[in-house]
Design a protein around this motif. Structure first.
Motif, PDB file in Angstrom:
ATOM      1  N   TRP A  17     -19.857  62.665  11.648  1.00 59.59           N
ATOM      2  CA  TRP A  17     -18.201  63.450  10.951  1.00 59.59           C
ATOM      3  C   TRP A  17     -18.020  63.322  12.135  1.00 59.59           C
ATOM      4  N   SER A  18     -15.924  63.682  12.100  1.00 57.48           N
ATOM      5  CA  SER A  18     -15.520  63.675  12.357  1.00 57.48           C
ATOM      6  C   SER A  18     -15.358  65.052  14.404  1.00 57.48           C
ATOM      7  N   GLY A  19     -15.748  65.266  13.919  1.00 57.93           N
ATOM      8  CA  GLY A  19     -16.044  66.439  14.805  1.00 57.93           C
ATOM      9  C   GLY A  19     -17.256  65.685  15.917  1.00 57.93           C
ATOM     10  N   GLY A  20     -18.332  65.469  15.402  1.00 57.64           N
ATOM     11  CA  GLY A  20     -20.020  64.529  16.655  1.00 57.64           C
ATOM     12  C   GLY A  20     -20.351  64.135  15.414  1.00 57.64           C
ATOM     13  N   ILE A  21     -22.021  64.892  15.777  1.00 59.42           N
ATOM     14  CA  ILE A  21     -22.820  64.114  16.091  1.00 59.42           C
ATOM     15  C   ILE A  21     -23.749  65.813  15.047  1.00 59.42           C
ATOM     16  N   ILE A  22     -24.114  65.624  14.048  1.00 61.32           N
ATOM     17  CA  ILE A  22     -24.444  67.031  14.277  1.00 61.32           C
ATOM     18  C   ILE A  22     -26.390  66.533  14.112  1.00 61.32           C
ATOM     19  N   ARG A  23     -26.579  67.797  15.625  1.00 62.61           N
ATOM     20  CA  ARG A  23     -27.580  67.168  15.855  1.00 62.61           C
ATOM     21  C   ARG A  23     -29.099  67.128  15.499  1.00 62.61           C
ATOM     22  N   PRO A  24     -30.441  66.426  15.741  1.00 62.28           N
ATOM     23  CA  PRO A  24     -31.396  65.736  14.568  1.00 62.28           C
ATOM     24  C   PRO A  24     -31.668  67.043  14.399  1.00 62.28           C
ATOM     25  N   PHE A  25     -32.507  66.867  12.945  1.00 60.21           N
ATOM     26  CA  PHE A  25     -33.298  67.824  11.730  1.00 60.21           C
ATOM     27  C   PHE A  25     -34.738  67.046  12.020  1.00 60.21           C
ATOM     28  N   PHE A  26     -35.544  67.657  12.291  1.00 63.74           N
ATOM     29  CA  PHE A  26     -36.636  66.619  12.401  1.00 63.74           C
ATOM     30  C   PHE A  26     -37.952  67.516  10.941  1.00 63.74           C
ATOM     31  N   PHE A  27     -38.522  66.597  10.592  1.00 63.13           N
ATOM     32  CA  PHE A  27     -38.474  67.422   9.116  1.00 63.13           C
ATOM     33  C   PHE A  27     -40.312  67.092   9.087  1.00 63.13           C
ATOM     34  N   GLU A  28     -41.240  68.884   9.280  1.00 64.04           N
ATOM     35  CA  GLU A  28     -41.722  68.873   9.402  1.00 64.04           C
ATOM     36  C   GLU A  28     -42.711  69.886   8.826  1.00 64.04           C
ATOM     37  N   ASN A  29     -44.152  69.715   9.141  1.00 56.70           N
ATOM     38  CA  ASN A  29     -44.753  70.813   8.312  1.00 56.70           C
ATOM     39  C   ASN A  29     -45.193  72.003   9.494  1.00 56.70           C
ATOM     40  N   GLU A  30     -45.853  73.464   9.249  1.00 55.96           N
ATOM     41  CA  GLU A  30     -46.564  74.200  10.142  1.00 55.96           C
ATOM     42  C   GLU A  30     -46.608  73.176  11.839  1.00 55.96           C
ATOM     43  N   GLN A  31     -47.405  72.772  10.976  1.00 56.75           N
ATOM     44  CA  GLN A  31     -48.655  72.962  12.131  1.00 56.75           C
ATOM     45  C   GLN A  31     -47.504  71.164  13.721  1.00 56.75           C
ATOM     46  N   GLU A  32     -45.966  71.285  13.284  1.00 62.06           N
ATOM     47  CA  GLU A  32     -45.255  70.133  13.824  1.00 62.06           C
ATOM     48  C   GLU A  32     -45.461  69.371  13.031  1.00 62.06           C
ATOM     49  N   ALA A  33     -45.834  68.725  12.516  1.00 61.47           N
ATOM     50  CA  ALA A  33     -46.511  67.588  11.888  1.00 61.47           C
ATOM     51  C   ALA A  33     -45.437  66.258  11.393  1.00 61.47           C
ATOM     52  N   ALA A  34     -44.913  65.589  11.200  1.00 62.29           N
ATOM     53  CA  ALA A  34     -43.944  65.098  10.300  1.00 62.29           C
ATOM     54  C   ALA A  34     -44.307  64.984   8.691  1.00 62.29           C
ATOM     55  N   VAL A  35     -43.126  65.065   8.010  1.00 63.91           N
ATOM     56  CA  VAL A  35     -43.856  65.488   6.480  1.00 63.91           C
ATOM     57  C   VAL A  35     -42.849  64.501   5.880  1.00 63.91           C
ATOM     58  N   THR A  36     -42.980  63.610   4.895  1.00 66.95           N
ATOM     59  CA  THR A  36     -41.997  62.456   4.275  1.00 66.95           C
ATOM     60  C   THR A  36     -41.209  63.682   3.129  1.00 66.95           C
ATOM     61  N   VAL A  37     -39.785  63.171   3.155  1.00 62.26           N
ATOM     62  CA  VAL A  37     -38.887  64.126   2.681  1.00 62.26           C
ATOM     63  C   VAL A  37     -39.101  63.753   1.007  1.00 62.26           C
ATOM     64  N   ASN A  38     -39.154  65.056   0.457  1.00 64.97           N
ATOM     65  CA  ASN A  38     -39.047  65.255  -0.561  1.00 64.97           C
ATOM     66  C   ASN A  38     -37.385  65.997  -1.251  1.00 64.97           C
ATOM     67  N   ASN A  39     -37.772  66.213  -2.328  1.00 62.35           N
ATOM     68  CA  ASN A  39     -36.398  67.238  -2.680  1.00 62.35           C
ATOM     69  C   ASN A  39     -36.516  68.477  -2.908  1.00 62.35           C
ATOM     70  N   GLU A  40     -37.303  69.088  -2.081  1.00 62.52           N
ATOM     71  CA  GLU A  40     -38.051  70.295  -2.230  1.00 62.52           C
ATOM     72  C   GLU A  40     -37.411  70.416  -0.633  1.00 62.52           C
ATOM     73  N   ARG A  41     -38.027  69.745   0.237  1.00 57.18           N
ATOM     74  CA  ARG A  41     -37.872  69.664   1.459  1.00 57.18           C
ATOM     75  C   ARG A  41     -36.080  69.528   1.871  1.00 57.18           C
ATOM     76  N   TYR A  42     -35.511  68.555   0.903  1.00 62.41           N
ATOM     77  CA  TYR A  42     -34.360  68.334   1.488  1.00 62.41           C
ATOM     78  C   TYR A  42     -33.415  69.440   1.413  1.00 62.41           C
ATOM     79  N   ARG A  43     -33.483  69.995   0.073  1.00 67.81           N
ATOM     80  CA  ARG A  43     -33.352  70.958  -0.138  1.00 67.81           C
ATOM     81  C   ARG A  43     -32.866  72.321   0.313  1.00 67.81           C
ATOM     82  N   ALA A  44     -34.296  72.447   0.843  1.00 76.49           N
ATOM     83  CA  ALA A  44     -34.686  73.447   2.168  1.00 76.49           C
ATOM     84  C   ALA A  44     -33.210  73.487   3.752  1.00 76.49           C
ATOM     85  N   MET A  45     -33.260  71.580   4.189  1.00 80.97           N
ATOM     86  CA  MET A  45     -33.048  71.544   5.231  1.00 80.97           C
ATOM     87  C   MET A  45     -31.283  71.784   4.439  1.00 80.97           C
TER      88      MET A  45
END
Length: 175
Positions: A17-45
């Motif tokens: 956005w015009s205010g800059g770049i919003i820092r990255p959000f990593f989609f991960e599970n409790e073990q910090e392993a990458a997970v696929t983005v789905n509707n539930e995870r996207y809404r949570a983010m």
């Protein structure tokens, strides 16, 4: 049961956005392993990461643009309306996202290519190092670059309107 094709990966989201770049959000599970983005995870983010950032901002003139990925559009529009009202560009929103239009979002035509170039050049050997490299690459993008990219985005929107949604030959491979 989810099973990644490539066990070493990251799934990352960023805002632009015009205010800059919003820092990255990593989609991960409790073990910090990458997970696929789905509707539930996207809404949570959105609920836990993005929307709280905008509570302190004046959002009266900010539009929210997202691509047409099903996980981004399934049941997320109602949540986004709480902040952005009718200023949402997306499938099933007030302003429909044009199909097959990855050249219309600064994240696709600028940010991810820039970040990948930096991260691949450094050849991170671990996921933690890769995540660090992603953060560093994003932090190094200066305000004047963001301003130029947003000017370019406005031009792209003009081309899109003038072409009535057809191919944008004038801007392909141009930033």
């Amino acid at each position: 049961m989810e099973k990644p094709m490539h066990p070493q990966r990251v799934t990352v989201w960023c805002g632009f956005w015009s205010g800059g770049i919003i820092r990255p959000f990593f989609f991960e599970n409790e073990q910090e392993a990458a997970v696929t983005v789905n509707n539930e995870r996207y809404r949570a983010m959105l609920n836990e990461f993005l929307l709280p950032k905008f509570e302190e901002e004046d959002t009266d003139d900010i539009w929210f643009q997202q691509d047409g990925a099903p996980c981004h559009t399934a049941n997320a529009i109602d949540l986004l309306r709480t902040v952005f009202e009718n200023r949402i560009i997306s499938r099933n929103a007030d302003v429909n996202w044009p199909p097959r239009s990855c050249d219309l979002t600064p994240l696709d035509y600028f940010l991810w290519g820039t970040v990948k170039d930096e991260c691949y050049a450094n050849q991170s050997e671990t996921i933690q190092k890769l995540k660090h490299e992603i953060k560093v690459a994003i932090d190094e993008i200066r305000a004047h670059i963001v301003e130029n990219i947003l000017k370019n985005w406005i031009d792209r929107m003009g081309y899109c309107a003038a072409s009535r949604g057809s191919h944008l030959n004038e801007i392909v491979f141009q930033v």
